[in-house]
Write a protein that holds these residues in place. Structure first.
Motif, mmCIF file in Angstrom:
data_model
loop_
_atom_site.group_PDB
_atom_site.id
_atom_site.type_symbol
_atom_site.label_atom_id
_atom_site.label_comp_id
_atom_site.label_asym_id
_atom_site.label_seq_id
_atom_site.Cartn_x
_atom_site.Cartn_y
_atom_site.Cartn_z
ATOM 1 N N UNK A 27 -24.640 -1.535 23.853
ATOM 2 C CA UNK A 27 -23.228 -1.562 24.279
ATOM 3 C C UNK A 27 -22.430 -0.432 23.639
ATOM 4 N N UNK A 28 -22.734 -0.098 22.402
ATOM 5 C CA UNK A 28 -22.003 0.958 21.708
ATOM 6 C C UNK A 28 -22.645 2.329 21.943
ATOM 7 N N UNK A 29 -23.968 2.375 21.912
ATOM 8 C CA UNK A 29 -24.671 3.649 21.984
ATOM 9 C C UNK A 29 -24.655 4.303 23.353
ATOM 10 N N UNK A 30 -24.674 3.502 24.418
ATOM 11 C CA UNK A 30 -24.672 4.093 25.757
ATOM 12 C C UNK A 30 -23.389 4.887 26.038
ATOM 13 N N UNK A 31 -22.192 4.321 25.763
ATOM 14 C CA UNK A 31 -20.982 5.150 25.936
ATOM 15 C C UNK A 31 -20.955 6.377 25.024
ATOM 16 N N UNK A 32 -21.430 6.220 23.790
ATOM 17 C CA UNK A 32 -21.484 7.377 22.901
ATOM 18 C C UNK A 32 -22.458 8.431 23.432
ATOM 19 N N UNK A 33 -23.537 7.979 24.029
ATOM 20 C CA UNK A 33 -24.477 8.921 24.635
ATOM 21 C C UNK A 33 -23.865 9.672 25.793
ATOM 22 N N UNK A 34 -23.034 8.977 26.570
ATOM 23 C CA UNK A 34 -22.344 9.649 27.670
ATOM 24 C C UNK A 34 -21.381 10.695 27.132
ATOM 25 N N UNK A 35 -20.661 10.350 26.049
ATOM 26 C CA UNK A 35 -19.747 11.324 25.435
ATOM 27 C C UNK A 35 -20.527 12.521 24.896
ATOM 28 N N UNK A 36 -21.661 12.239 24.264
ATOM 29 C CA UNK A 36 -22.483 13.328 23.728
ATOM 30 C C UNK A 36 -22.998 14.234 24.841
ATOM 31 N N UNK A 37 -23.247 13.654 26.017
ATOM 32 C CA UNK A 37 -23.732 14.467 27.146
ATOM 33 C C UNK A 37 -22.592 15.262 27.780
ATOM 34 N N UNK A 38 -21.392 14.649 27.878
ATOM 35 C CA UNK A 38 -20.273 15.312 28.514
ATOM 36 C C UNK A 38 -19.695 16.420 27.638
ATOM 37 N N UNK A 39 -19.579 16.156 26.337
ATOM 38 C CA UNK A 39 -18.963 17.115 25.412
ATOM 39 C C UNK A 39 -20.007 17.535 24.385
ATOM 40 N N UNK A 40 -20.602 18.685 24.612
ATOM 41 C CA UNK A 40 -21.735 19.118 23.802
ATOM 42 C C UNK A 40 -21.355 19.296 22.331
ATOM 43 N N UNK A 41 -20.180 19.860 22.070
ATOM 44 C CA UNK A 41 -19.806 20.101 20.675
ATOM 45 C C UNK A 41 -19.595 18.773 19.941
ATOM 46 N N UNK A 42 -18.852 17.873 20.576
ATOM 47 C CA UNK A 42 -18.651 16.552 19.982
ATOM 48 C C UNK A 42 -19.972 15.812 19.846
ATOM 49 N N UNK A 43 -20.828 15.955 20.859
ATOM 50 C CA UNK A 43 -22.125 15.299 20.826
ATOM 51 C C UNK A 43 -22.997 15.799 19.696
ATOM 52 N N UNK A 44 -22.943 17.101 19.427
ATOM 53 C CA UNK A 44 -23.727 17.652 18.327
ATOM 54 C C UNK A 44 -23.301 17.084 16.989
ATOM 55 N N UNK A 45 -21.990 16.980 16.781
ATOM 56 C CA UNK A 45 -21.488 16.400 15.536
ATOM 57 C C UNK A 45 -21.849 14.926 15.423
ATOM 58 N N UNK A 46 -21.748 14.206 16.558
ATOM 59 C CA UNK A 46 -22.075 12.777 16.558
ATOM 60 C C UNK A 46 -23.547 12.553 16.223
ATOM 61 N N UNK A 47 -24.420 13.320 16.864
ATOM 62 C CA UNK A 47 -25.851 13.178 16.591
ATOM 63 C C UNK A 47 -26.178 13.567 15.152
ATOM 64 N N UNK B 27 -29.266 9.369 21.708
ATOM 65 C CA UNK B 27 -30.075 10.534 22.081
ATOM 66 C C UNK B 27 -30.768 10.331 23.419
ATOM 67 N N UNK B 28 -31.349 9.165 23.642
ATOM 68 C CA UNK B 28 -32.066 8.942 24.902
ATOM 69 C C UNK B 28 -31.111 8.733 26.062
ATOM 70 N N UNK B 29 -29.907 8.206 25.797
ATOM 71 C CA UNK B 29 -28.909 8.120 26.873
ATOM 72 C C UNK B 29 -28.508 9.509 27.335
ATOM 73 N N UNK B 30 -28.223 10.388 26.380
ATOM 74 C CA UNK B 30 -27.858 11.764 26.735
ATOM 75 C C UNK B 30 -29.022 12.473 27.429
ATOM 76 N N UNK B 31 -30.242 12.243 26.936
ATOM 77 C CA UNK B 31 -31.406 12.879 27.556
ATOM 78 C C UNK B 31 -31.632 12.363 28.975
ATOM 79 N N UNK B 32 -31.398 11.053 29.197
ATOM 80 C CA UNK B 32 -31.563 10.500 30.534
ATOM 81 C C UNK B 32 -30.544 11.047 31.516
ATOM 82 N N UNK B 33 -29.290 11.166 31.080
ATOM 83 C CA UNK B 33 -28.263 11.737 31.946
ATOM 84 C C UNK B 33 -28.533 13.213 32.218
#
Length: 347
Positions: free
Chosen positions: A157-177, A236-242
């Motif tokens: 529930x928490x990681x899937x939306x964060x994965x979408x954010x990491x996929x949409x915004x690469x810079x924010x996603x890099x910091x999050x990961x 990571x896998x949510x972003x990779x799947x998208x």
């Protein structure tokens, strides 16, 4: 290495016993031959099933002239041979379809369950330990499964939306990961201990939380720590799947008049679901293993048997908790393999 150990009681170490040296040598030769034979799954299966029954037979014979407190413990020789046979069976079955593999393991499990039901293994120390701890073991198993399922649900529930954010915004996603990867480097025991203080403070400041069982020890900090460890693979896998969905496919969907939300729900998620499912498979197995440490902060679970056994020097109690955790992890892995296979067939 000894096939069995004859101990005067459940706490003391005993002397080694290997009643069937010649038979065990033949079993090793059969295992070696099966490793070079494509049809060796039958031999591997017979060894996987036969070795525990041989150990049970020997235990019954050794106990006939022993004191009531004597325990027959499975030795290192048994575990090496049995694990080698099980791994060989796993290797021989991996060429088959998931349905046949599942059926084979169900048959193996059914043989063991039937043997246990008729009392074939009652003289083995590990089984005697389980019989003595049956009620506590059932409660610990239910707690362990509950901790794992709650962790998996919250992490998704928490990681899937964060994965979408990491996929949409690469810079924010890099910091999050990066932050989530740093959390993975914190030792699990240290993280559980560090959470005791903050959660105890929250329970003192908000008594309503304490009334609900929210405190410095127990399930609340355990689930929180497990979720922190589970977030990295989910994100990571949510972003990779998208990201696995080709850009042309997304553009075609947008050209058909779909909104960004419709593209996500109708195109990206269905096509990227197998990648996310693979991530959930890793999370499930990882969580089941890490949940054992949660017993140290009062969360319960199968880890209770592991740490109590270590404290008492009771090997059978340690094995009882450890083998149950391994069985749960293998069952979860097999379940997700089946879901992945079903998804591939639908595709």
């Amino acid at each position: 290495m000894a096939f069995l150990h004859v101990a005067p009681n459940r706490l003391l170490s005993g002397h080694p016993a290997s009643p069937h040296i010649a038979l065990l040598a033949v079993a090793w030769l059969l295992a070696g031959a099966a490793g070079f034979w494509r049809g060796g799954a039958l031999v591997a299966g017979l060894l996987t099933i036969g070795l525990p029954f041989l150990a049970a037979h020997d235990a019954t014979q050794l106990l006939q002239q022993a004191t009531p407190t004597t325990r027959i413990q499975l030795g290192a020789g048994f575990w090496v041979m049995w694990l080698a046979a099980a791994l060989l069976l796993l290797d021989r079955l991996r060429h088959l379809r998931i349905a046949w593999r599942t059926a084979a393991w169900i048959c193996v499990a059914a043989v063991f369950v039937t043997g246990a039901a008729v009392g074939a293994f009652h003289d083995i120390g590990l089984v005697r330990e389980w019989r003595a701890q049956r009620g506590a073991f059932a409660d610990a198993l239910a707690t362990h499964v509950t901790l794992s399922l709650v962790t998996l649900g919250i992490a998704l529930a928490v990681g899937a939306p964060l994965g979408y954010i990491a996929w949409r915004k690469r810079r924010t996603g890099g910091a999050l990961l990066g932050v989530l990867a740093f959390l993975q480097t914190v030792p699990s025991l240290a993280l559980f201990a560090l959470l005791i203080g903050p959660f105890a403070w929250l329970a003192r400041e908000w008594p309503a939380l304490g009334a609900l069982g929210f405190g410095g020890t127990g399930a609340a900090p355990a689930v929180f720590a497990l979720v922190l460890y589970a977030l990295l693979p989910v994100v990571r896998y949510t972003a990779a799947g998208l990201d696995a969905v080709p850009g042309d496919t997304r553009e075609a969907a947008r050209g058909l008049g779909m909104t960004r939300g419709q593209v996500l729900l109708r195109v990206q998620l269905p096509l990227g679901w197998p990648v996310l499912l693979a991530g959930l498979r890793i999370v499930a197995v990882q969580t089941i293993g890490l949940a054992a440490v949660a017993a140290l902060i009062g969360a319960g679970g199968l880890g209770r048997f592991v740490f109590l056994g270590i404290g008492q020097g009771a090997t059978d109690m340690v094995l009882l908790g450890t083998l149950a955790i391994i069985a749960l992890a293998l069952a979860a892995d097999l379940l997700f393999q089946g879901l992945l296979a079903m998804n591939e067939r639908r595709a």
